[in-house]
Design an enzyme around this catalytic site. Structure first.
Site, PDB file in Angstrom:
ATOM      1  N   SER A   1       0.840  -1.195   0.000  1.00  0.00           N
ATOM      2  CA  SER A   1       0.000   0.000   0.000  1.00  0.00           C
ATOM      3  C   SER A   1       0.881   1.253   0.000  1.00  0.00           C
ATOM      4  O   SER A   1       2.009   1.236   0.490  1.00  0.00           O
ATOM      5  CB  SER A   1      -0.921  -0.022   1.221  1.00  0.00           C
ATOM      6  OG  SER A   1      -2.003   0.853   1.018  1.00  0.00           O
TER       7      SER A   1
ATOM      8  N   GLU B   1      -7.754  -3.257  -7.489  1.00  0.00           N
ATOM      9  CA  GLU B   1      -8.479  -3.127  -6.210  1.00  0.00           C
ATOM     10  C   GLU B   1      -7.998  -1.898  -5.440  1.00  0.00           C
ATOM     11  O   GLU B   1      -7.470  -2.009  -4.331  1.00  0.00           O
ATOM     12  CB  GLU B   1      -8.240  -4.374  -5.358  1.00  0.00           C
ATOM     13  CG  GLU B   1      -8.722  -5.654  -6.014  1.00  0.00           C
ATOM     14  CD  GLU B   1      -8.370  -6.889  -5.203  1.00  0.00           C
ATOM     15  OE1 GLU B   1      -7.465  -6.823  -4.333  1.00  0.00           O
ATOM     16  OE2 GLU B   1      -8.986  -7.927  -5.436  1.00  0.00           O
ATOM     17  N   PRO B   2      -8.147  -0.702  -6.007  1.00  0.00           N
ATOM     18  CA  PRO B   2      -7.684   0.482  -5.284  1.00  0.00           C
ATOM     19  C   PRO B   2      -8.518   0.734  -4.041  1.00  0.00           C
ATOM     20  O   PRO B   2      -9.740   0.642  -4.071  1.00  0.00           O
ATOM     21  CB  PRO B   2      -7.878   1.618  -6.305  1.00  0.00           C
ATOM     22  CG  PRO B   2      -8.947   1.124  -7.230  1.00  0.00           C
ATOM     23  CD  PRO B   2      -8.806  -0.374  -7.274  1.00  0.00           C
ATOM     24  N   GLY B   3      -7.847   1.013  -2.943  1.00  0.00           N
ATOM     25  CA  GLY B   3      -8.534   1.384  -1.703  1.00  0.00           C
ATOM     26  C   GLY B   3      -8.163   2.810  -1.359  1.00  0.00           C
ATOM     27  O   GLY B   3      -8.887   3.761  -1.593  1.00  0.00           O
ATOM     28  N   ARG B   4      -6.938   2.961  -0.845  1.00  0.00           N
ATOM     29  CA  ARG B   4      -6.452   4.269  -0.412  1.00  0.00           C
ATOM     30  C   ARG B   4      -6.621   5.335  -1.511  1.00  0.00           C
ATOM     31  O   ARG B   4      -7.053   6.448  -1.236  1.00  0.00           O
ATOM     32  CB  ARG B   4      -4.953   4.137  -0.067  1.00  0.00           C
ATOM     33  CG  ARG B   4      -4.360   5.353   0.599  1.00  0.00           C
ATOM     34  CD  ARG B   4      -2.842   5.185   0.767  1.00  0.00           C
ATOM     35  NE  ARG B   4      -2.471   4.007   1.502  1.00  0.00           N
ATOM     36  CZ  ARG B   4      -2.480   3.898   2.835  1.00  0.00           C
ATOM     37  NH1 ARG B   4      -2.855   4.921   3.570  1.00  0.00           N
ATOM     38  NH2 ARG B   4      -2.109   2.778   3.418  1.00  0.00           N
TER      39      ARG B   4
ATOM     40  N   CYS C   1      -4.106   4.617  27.976  1.00  0.00           N
ATOM     41  CA  CYS C   1      -3.033   4.354  28.956  1.00  0.00           C
ATOM     42  C   CYS C   1      -1.976   3.419  28.404  1.00  0.00           C
ATOM     43  O   CYS C   1      -1.036   3.063  29.113  1.00  0.00           O
ATOM     44  CB  CYS C   1      -3.638   3.762  30.219  1.00  0.00           C
ATOM     45  SG  CYS C   1      -4.622   4.966  31.082  1.00  0.00           S
ATOM     46  N   ASP C   2      -2.138   2.972  27.171  1.00  0.00           N
ATOM     47  CA  ASP C   2      -1.197   2.005  26.602  1.00  0.00           C
ATOM     48  C   ASP C   2       0.046   2.717  26.082  1.00  0.00           C
ATOM     49  O   ASP C   2      -0.070   3.684  25.321  1.00  0.00           O
ATOM     50  CB  ASP C   2      -1.894   1.231  25.467  1.00  0.00           C
ATOM     51  CG  ASP C   2      -1.187  -0.067  25.185  1.00  0.00           C
ATOM     52  OD1 ASP C   2       0.060  -0.031  25.083  1.00  0.00           O
ATOM     53  OD2 ASP C   2      -1.855  -1.093  25.076  1.00  0.00           O
TER      54      ASP C   2
ATOM     55  N   GLY D   1      -2.590  -0.421  -3.932  1.00  0.00           N
ATOM     56  CA  GLY D   1      -1.256   0.149  -3.771  1.00  0.00           C
ATOM     57  C   GLY D   1      -1.090   1.536  -4.360  1.00  0.00           C
ATOM     58  O   GLY D   1      -0.076   2.189  -4.119  1.00  0.00           O
TER      59      GLY D   1
HETATM   60  C1  LIG Z   1      -6.273  -7.873  -1.158  1.00  0.00           C
HETATM   61  C2  LIG Z   1      -6.210  -6.391  -1.085  1.00  0.00           C
HETATM   62  N1  LIG Z   1      -6.652  -5.675  -2.135  1.00  0.00           N
HETATM   63  C3  LIG Z   1      -6.634  -4.325  -2.132  1.00  0.00           C
HETATM   64  C4  LIG Z   1      -6.170  -3.624  -1.032  1.00  0.00           C
HETATM   65  C5  LIG Z   1      -6.196  -2.129  -1.075  1.00  0.00           C
HETATM   66  O1  LIG Z   1      -4.915  -1.619  -1.096  1.00  0.00           O
HETATM   67  P1  LIG Z   1      -4.665  -0.055  -1.198  1.00  0.00           P
HETATM   68  O2  LIG Z   1      -5.494   0.603  -0.171  1.00  0.00           O
HETATM   69  O3  LIG Z   1      -3.209   0.099  -1.009  1.00  0.00           O
HETATM   70  O4  LIG Z   1      -5.077   0.364  -2.575  1.00  0.00           O
HETATM   71  C6  LIG Z   1      -5.675  -4.331   0.071  1.00  0.00           C
HETATM   72  C7  LIG Z   1      -5.139  -3.613   1.233  1.00  0.00           C
HETATM   73  O5  LIG Z   1      -4.706  -4.147   2.213  1.00  0.00           O
HETATM   74  C8  LIG Z   1      -5.699  -5.751   0.039  1.00  0.00           C
HETATM   75  O6  LIG Z   1      -5.253  -6.472   1.086  1.00  0.00           O
END
Ligand SMILES: Cc1ncc(COP(=O)(O)O)c(C=O)c1O
Length: 390
Positions: free
Chosen positions: A202, A274-277, A341-342, A239
């Site tokens: 990522s 599979e973009p997330g971030r 408190c950790d 990523g």
């Molecule tokens: C299987 C899979 N796909 C997609 C993502 C999304 O990655 P990113 O947020 O870096 O685009 C992740 C993040 O952990 C993942 O584990």
């Protein structure tokens, strides 16, 4: 120099490396949100920015269908914006599937990319209509095949994570020398192993990771054909980075590498990502405030009303966010900690913040729409952050 000025200077430097403009949530929205009051940390999200990022991603890689990684930010309004855009989705659990189904998503557009899944989770997802499942071992192949023999399977392979701020290699991904064993098992079972996937890590700032991984996938497609399996899907994972504190290649720069690498891929092979971030980070500011300051052994400490358990876990693992404040003092090093408190709840050491920072001052974290509220827990009785939408 104030924190605001330092960030502006950094943005100017970044644009020397990559001239593609990045859009973040306008700070004016944060100021207006605060006029409505503040009781606890909140994420302020603009779904229009999410929509814009989705369109930009699709325009940069016309052959690649985006499947949003729900884990990055599962807020229903964020998900709905992407449903409206026609995005596909990636899940790690049945709860994420249920969330998508509640928003009207067709489960056949959902990929279950967690490489190791509980048997009953596979059963549940298949019964709801999920067709595609990831794996990275012969054990998982047999498990999925026993529960859902008609499932379409894709192999998660190991790939370099060089230059990724949040590496994801090691825990998952079959090593190239062990691929044959899985392909042979699939051929013997008559399982539909017909895809390859990988994750370059990522916040990946090195486009060459995609080139190397796609090259590996192509070699595995050849092997599949030789063993009588029929490749039909390449999933180039997530990523794709966003602007935080280090320069990044834009999605357009990465797309030059990806588009060239997939240009000679057989037309029968569908390509997805599979973009997330990338899709959600820039759409939001995370707003929190200092609850106290202290000096210990000459070192300045500031304690916030949120920390690694309240949504800022990534900061403790080296993924740094730009922090802004309204203070105008000179920048000096602070240790920044959460409210619990950790003793692991320390976000940053020797981070530059204004010297005049004190309790009740707000801290604004730009581009924090991904992996913040999604990680938050109520550990020690501190409340979950709100998600407010513009
Ligand atoms: C299987 C899979 N796909 C997609 C993502 C999304 O990655 P990113 O947020 O870096 O685009 C992740 C993040 O952990 C993942 O584990």
């Amino acid at each position: 120099m104030t924190a605001h000025a330092a960030l502006r200077q950094q943005a100017e430097l970044d644009s020397l490396f990559d001239t593609h403009p990045e859009v973040s949530l306008d700070f004016g929205h944060v100021q207006r949100a605060l006029e409505q009051g503040y009781t606890k940390p909140f994420l302020l999200v603009d779904p229009d920015i999410v929509r814009g990022k989705y369109r930009r991603f699709c325009a940069a890689m016309p052959r690649v269908r985006a499947h949003y990684a729900v884990k990055a930010n599962p807020d229903l309004r964020v998900v709905q914006a992407l449903v409206d855009e026609g995005s596909g989705f990636e899940i790690a659990s049945p709860a994420e599937l249920d969330l998508l189904v509640s928003q009207g998503v067709d489960p056949s557009h959902v990929h279950y990319s967690n490489p190791v899944k509980a048997r009953q989770y596979i059963e549940y997802a298949a019964s709801k209509g999920v067709e595609w499942f990831a794996l990275d071992s012969a054990d998982e192949l047999r498990k999925i095949h026993a529960v859902a023999p008609r499932a379409k399977l894709y192999l998660r392979i190991d790939t370099p994570n060089i230059g990724s701020d949040w590496p994801l290699s090691g825990k998952f991904g079959v090593h190239l020398g062990e691929v044959d064993e899985i392909l042979d098992a699939a051929a013997a079972l008559g399982a539909q192993l017909c895809g390859v996937t990988f994750h370059v890590g990522s916040q990946c700032r090195n486009p060459q990771n995609w080139r190397v991984a796609i090259d590996r996938a192509k070699r595995i497609f050849q092997k599949m054909r030789l063993k009588g399996l029929k490749p039909e899907m390449l999933n180039i994972g997530g990523g794709f980075p966003v602007r935080l504190t280090k320069p990044i290649p834009s999605v357009e720069v990465i797309s030059e590498v990806v588009n060239a690498a997939i240009a000679d891929l057989d037309e029968s092979i569908r390509v997805m990502a599979e973009p997330g971030r990338y899709l959600v980070s820039d759409s939001a500011y995370f707003v929190c405030r200092a609850i106290g300051t202290a000096r210990r052994g000459g070192q300045r400490w500031v304690y916030l009303d949120t920390g690694m358990f309240g949504g800022l876990l990534e900061s403790t693992q080296g993924l740094h966010y730009p922090l802004e404040s309204d203070c105008g003092g000179r920048l000096v090093p602070w240790h920044i900690a959460g409210p619990t408190c950790d003793s692991v709840d320390v976000l940053l050491q020797d981070h530059l913040l204004p010297a005049d920072l004190q309790d009740d001052d707000f801290i604004y974290i730009r581009n924090a729409g991904a992996y913040t509220t999604a990680y938050a827990s109520e550990f020690n009785g501190f409340p979950l952050p709100d998600v407010r939408v513009i």
